[in-house]
Write a protein that holds these residues in place. Structure first.
Motif, PDB file in Angstrom:
ATOM      1  N   TYR A  54       0.834  -1.200   0.028  1.00  0.00           N
ATOM      2  CA  TYR A  54      -0.171  -0.074  -0.021  1.00  0.00           C
ATOM      3  C   TYR A  54       0.898   1.252   0.007  1.00  0.00           C
ATOM      4  CZ  TYR A  54      -4.419   2.486   1.093  1.00  0.00           C
ATOM      5  OH  TYR A  54      -5.316   3.346   0.814  1.00  0.00           O
ATOM      6  N   PRO A  55       0.689   2.225  -0.818  1.00  0.00           N
ATOM      7  CA  PRO A  55       1.581   3.464  -1.114  1.00  0.00           C
ATOM      8  C   PRO A  55       1.445   4.406   0.126  1.00  0.00           C
ATOM      9  CG  PRO A  55      -0.525   3.686  -2.326  1.00  0.00           C
ATOM     10  CD  PRO A  55      -0.565   2.400  -1.924  1.00  0.00           C
ATOM     11  N   CYS A  56       2.507   5.082   0.132  1.00  0.00           N
ATOM     12  CA  CYS A  56       2.391   6.365   1.200  1.00  0.00           C
ATOM     13  C   CYS A  56       2.011   7.484   0.536  1.00  0.00           C
ATOM     14  CB  CYS A  56       3.899   6.308   1.519  1.00  0.00           C
ATOM     15  SG  CYS A  56       4.054   7.747   2.924  1.00  0.00           S
ATOM     16  N   HIS A  57       1.383   8.471   1.335  1.00  0.00           N
ATOM     17  CA  HIS A  57       1.073   9.765   0.798  1.00  0.00           C
ATOM     18  C   HIS A  57       2.404  10.419   0.502  1.00  0.00           C
ATOM     19  CE1 HIS A  57      -3.008   9.128   1.815  1.00  0.00           C
ATOM     20  NE2 HIS A  57      -3.098   9.720   2.918  1.00  0.00           N
ATOM     21  N   SER A  58       1.987  11.458  -0.546  1.00  0.00           N
ATOM     22  CA  SER A  58       3.265  12.118  -0.982  1.00  0.00           C
ATOM     23  C   SER A  58       4.007  13.003   0.262  1.00  0.00           C
ATOM     24  CB  SER A  58       2.885  13.138  -2.129  1.00  0.00           C
ATOM     25  OG  SER A  58       1.914  13.989  -1.708  1.00  0.00           O
ATOM     26  N   SER A  59       5.344  13.266   0.197  1.00  0.00           N
ATOM     27  CA  SER A  59       5.984  14.056   1.056  1.00  0.00           C
ATOM     28  C   SER A  59       5.573  15.621   1.107  1.00  0.00           C
ATOM     29  CB  SER A  59       7.438  13.834   1.020  1.00  0.00           C
ATOM     30  OG  SER A  59       8.180  14.495   2.037  1.00  0.00           O
ATOM     31  N   PRO A  60       5.744  16.175   2.262  1.00  0.00           N
ATOM     32  CA  PRO A  60       5.912  15.749   3.452  1.00  0.00           C
ATOM     33  C   PRO A  60       4.857  15.101   4.187  1.00  0.00           C
ATOM     34  CG  PRO A  60       5.389  18.095   3.505  1.00  0.00           C
ATOM     35  CD  PRO A  60       5.370  17.447   1.917  1.00  0.00           C
ATOM     36  N   ASN A  61       5.292  14.410   5.278  1.00  0.00           N
ATOM     37  CA  ASN A  61       4.239  13.538   6.019  1.00  0.00           C
ATOM     38  C   ASN A  61       3.827  13.987   7.470  1.00  0.00           C
ATOM     39  OD1 ASN A  61       5.832  11.301   3.981  1.00  0.00           O
ATOM     40  ND2 ASN A  61       3.487  11.448   3.714  1.00  0.00           N
ATOM     41  N   VAL A  62       4.885  14.730   8.048  1.00  0.00           N
ATOM     42  CA  VAL A  62       4.824  15.163   9.337  1.00  0.00           C
ATOM     43  C   VAL A  62       5.030  16.642   9.359  1.00  0.00           C
ATOM     44  CG1 VAL A  62       5.747  14.784  11.434  1.00  0.00           C
ATOM     45  CG2 VAL A  62       5.671  13.022  10.109  1.00  0.00           C
TER      46      VAL A  62
END
Length: 358
Positions: free
Chosen positions: A87-95
């Motif tokens: 499952y993919p990660c959302h685009s950066s930035p993430n925090v």
């Protein structure tokens, strides 16, 4: 408030992929290692551990993170939530660090503003989307993580179901499949995340008591007497929470409360902070802003547990950044306490809490 100049355990200035490859950062991988003394005296679902404090799920699903956390004295470590498929990660930035504010669950459109530097007391936001490696990768990482477990230490592994179609039954089946894949790693205690919105829906799975119960029952029917914990979000309606405890409490070994709470995240100009679609206006808030809600949930869950004569353990999570925060959760009725935002800032938090227990 003091400013943090060193990188966090998760370096928010870099991408998720970069953190996976090179993390953890800060002082998590530095000597000297924490040394436990004496005999472990607390029972964590069948394993004797040295402390009642541990690390909640996130953000790095790697054995390197688990090993570093164990070395710093965190004797209960959660392997970050995995899925039955990649499952993919959302685009950066993430925090992002957030300005200090108290979360009001009755204010549906409450907004939190980002800031440049991390400050204490800590409040942050994250928007990852619960990414996951494909199972053959995370299975290897979990097996490596178990090799790092020493005397008085325990590993908790977390799972998130994926709603790939509109089919409720396929969603339930995905949980059964995923738990089976986790059991292949030798996992002994598993936390099922019921506290993130079902993909494609605006509600939380734990609010759907009927579906949550069916998921757990089918896992029990398939795999027998495994040790299950469920993680839930904040319940504004106490009668709803009471019904959840009544229906689910006898089926699980533990309930974790709470996960991050979604709020509108904006920059200093008032615009959406996370890039991408409008759906990313909302993201999870953690840290000081939600501590009062976590403590409140623990108190209420304990009362409902007593009412129904149940024996599951309560794991309190949310805003634990000092030894005092830890003890506030114990006083509220938590059997165990976990942190994440505070852990990311202070790799010595476990040692400080252990000192307060003696």
């Amino acid at each position: 408030m003091t400013q943090q100049t060193l990188p966090w355990q998760y370096d928010q200035k870099h991408s998720y992929a970069y953190n996976l490859q090179y993390g953890p950062f800060g002082n998590f991988d530095k000597e000297p290692k924490y040394r436990n003394i004496g005999k472990p005296q607390y029972d964590f679902f069948g394993t004797k551990v040295y402390s009642l404090f541990g690390i909640a799920a996130g953000p790095l699903p790697r054995a390197s993170f688990v090993r570093a956390a164990l070395d710093r004295g965190f004797d209960i470590v959660t392997f970050k939530t995995v899925r039955s498929n990649q499952y993919p990660c959302h685009s950066s930035p993430n925090v992002f660090p957030l300005e200090s504010a108290k979360f009001d669950p009755l204010q549906s459109d409450q907004a939190f503003k980002t800031q440049e530097s991390l400050s204490f007391p800590l409040t942050i936001t994250n928007s990852f989307g619960i990414p996951s490696f494909e199972p053959d990768v995370w299975q290897k990482e979990i097996k490596e993580s178990y090799k790092a477990i020493g005397k008085g230490q325990a590993l908790l592994v977390a799972f998130q179901g994926t709603l790939q179609t509109a089919s409720r039954q396929k969603f339930i089946a995905d949980h059964v499949k995923g738990i089976g894949l986790l059991l292949e790693t030798g996992a002994k205690v598993i936390e099922i995340n019921l506290s993130c919105p079902n993909e494609g829906h605006s509600n939380f799975l734990c609010y759907d008591i009927e579906t949550s119960k069916e998921i757990i029952q089918k896992i029990r029917n398939k795999y027998g007497a495994i040790k299950l914990i469920v993680k839930i979000t904040y319940f504004k309606d106490d009668e709803h929470l009471r019904l959840f405890v009544k229906e689910i409490g006898s089926l699980v070994e533990g309930i974790t409360a709470i996960n991050t709470i979604a709020a509108n995240i904006v920059n200093q100009k008032g615009n959406q902070a996370f890039p991408g679609p409008k759906s990313r206006l909302q993201a999870g808030v953690s840290g000081q802003a939600i501590k009062h809600l976590g403590v409140d949930m623990v108190k209420r869950i304990k009362l409902h547990r007593q009412e129904f004569g149940l024996s599951f353990k309560i794991i309190g999570v949310g805003g634990v950044q000092t030894a005092k925060d830890f003890h506030d959760y114990l006083k509220a009725g938590a059997d165990f306490v976990m942190g994440l935002t505070g852990v990311m800032w202070n790799p010595d938090l476990a040692a400080e809490i252990k000192k307060s227990l003696h």
